[in-house]
Write an enzyme that holds these catalytic residues in place. Sequence first.
Site, PDB file in Angstrom:
ATOM      1  N   HIS A  73      -9.908   1.230   1.542  1.00 46.98           N
ATOM      2  CA  HIS A  73      -9.030   3.117   1.541  1.00 46.98           C
ATOM      3  C   HIS A  73     -10.845   3.285   1.821  1.00 46.98           C
ATOM      4  O   HIS A  73     -10.546   4.680   3.316  1.00 46.98           O
ATOM      5  CB  HIS A  73      -8.490   3.607   0.810  1.00 46.98           C
TER       6      HIS A  73
ATOM      7  N   HIS B 207      -8.652  -3.418  -2.066  1.00 41.77           N
ATOM      8  CA  HIS B 207      -8.267  -2.537  -1.339  1.00 41.77           C
ATOM      9  C   HIS B 207      -8.107  -0.933  -1.317  1.00 41.77           C
ATOM     10  O   HIS B 207      -8.375  -0.358  -0.361  1.00 41.77           O
ATOM     11  CB  HIS B 207      -6.200  -2.804  -2.272  1.00 41.77           C
ATOM     12  N   GLU B 208      -9.129  -1.281  -2.719  1.00 41.93           N
ATOM     13  CA  GLU B 208      -9.275   0.215  -2.906  1.00 41.93           C
ATOM     14  C   GLU B 208     -10.738   1.024  -2.119  1.00 41.93           C
ATOM     15  O   GLU B 208     -10.937   2.164  -1.043  1.00 41.93           O
ATOM     16  CB  GLU B 208      -8.864   1.696  -4.003  1.00 41.93           C
TER      17      GLU B 208
ATOM     18  N   CYS C 188       0.714  -1.259   0.148  1.00 42.19           N
ATOM     19  CA  CYS C 188      -0.038  -0.050   0.173  1.00 42.19           C
ATOM     20  C   CYS C 188       0.752   1.102  -0.191  1.00 42.19           C
ATOM     21  O   CYS C 188       1.896   1.176   0.931  1.00 42.19           O
ATOM     22  CB  CYS C 188      -0.637  -0.530   1.487  1.00 42.19           C
TER      23      CYS C 188
HETATM   24 ZN    ZN Z   1      -3.491   1.486  -0.506  1.00 43.06          ZN
END
Ligand code: ZN
Length: 178
Positions: A136, A132-133, A90
């Site tokens: 976030h 993953h995004e 990341c």
């Molecule tokens: Zn990330």
Amino acid sequence: MAPYEIRVIGDPVLKQRADDITDIDGKLARLVDDMIATMYAAPGVGLAAPQVGVQKRLFVWDIDDGTGAHAIVNPEIVESDGEWTYQEGCLSVPGLSWEITRPNHVHVVGRDLEGNEVSFDASEFEGRMFQHELDHINGVLLVDRLDEDQARQAKRQVRELMLGLGEQRPVSGRLSLR
Ligand code: ZN
């Protein structure tokens, strides 16, 4: 020079749920352009708005598959299946990565910058990027996805990273006392 500095772990902006986007306008398009420039400068394959300090449900990506950079507004994972383990890193946790198991395939829906509905079926690397995004914009970092052993290890590594003493950080010109 990239328009934004990428926020790193320890910054509270990375731990908050981002807000839904109600206005898809020129201002948002400029934010997306700046996020894409920041992502390429890093370099990275994906970047979510909270990583540049903006609490909006939006991310950009370019997984180098020849289709260029994309953006999605108010994305949601509506379906996921399978299992895939991948060494995940990341931009907000620089220099560290862990093997993380997540669903392999996801179906993602959202809107593009014209306000049209868009959807993506993605698996393996692309599927991982979406998950993953999306994490976030929900205030979740990959360190929150570690198993017990990894989490124990990560504690020390992340503390060193936050102190600027990680192996990836040059410490020249500074004395370390310990
Ligand atoms: Zn990330």
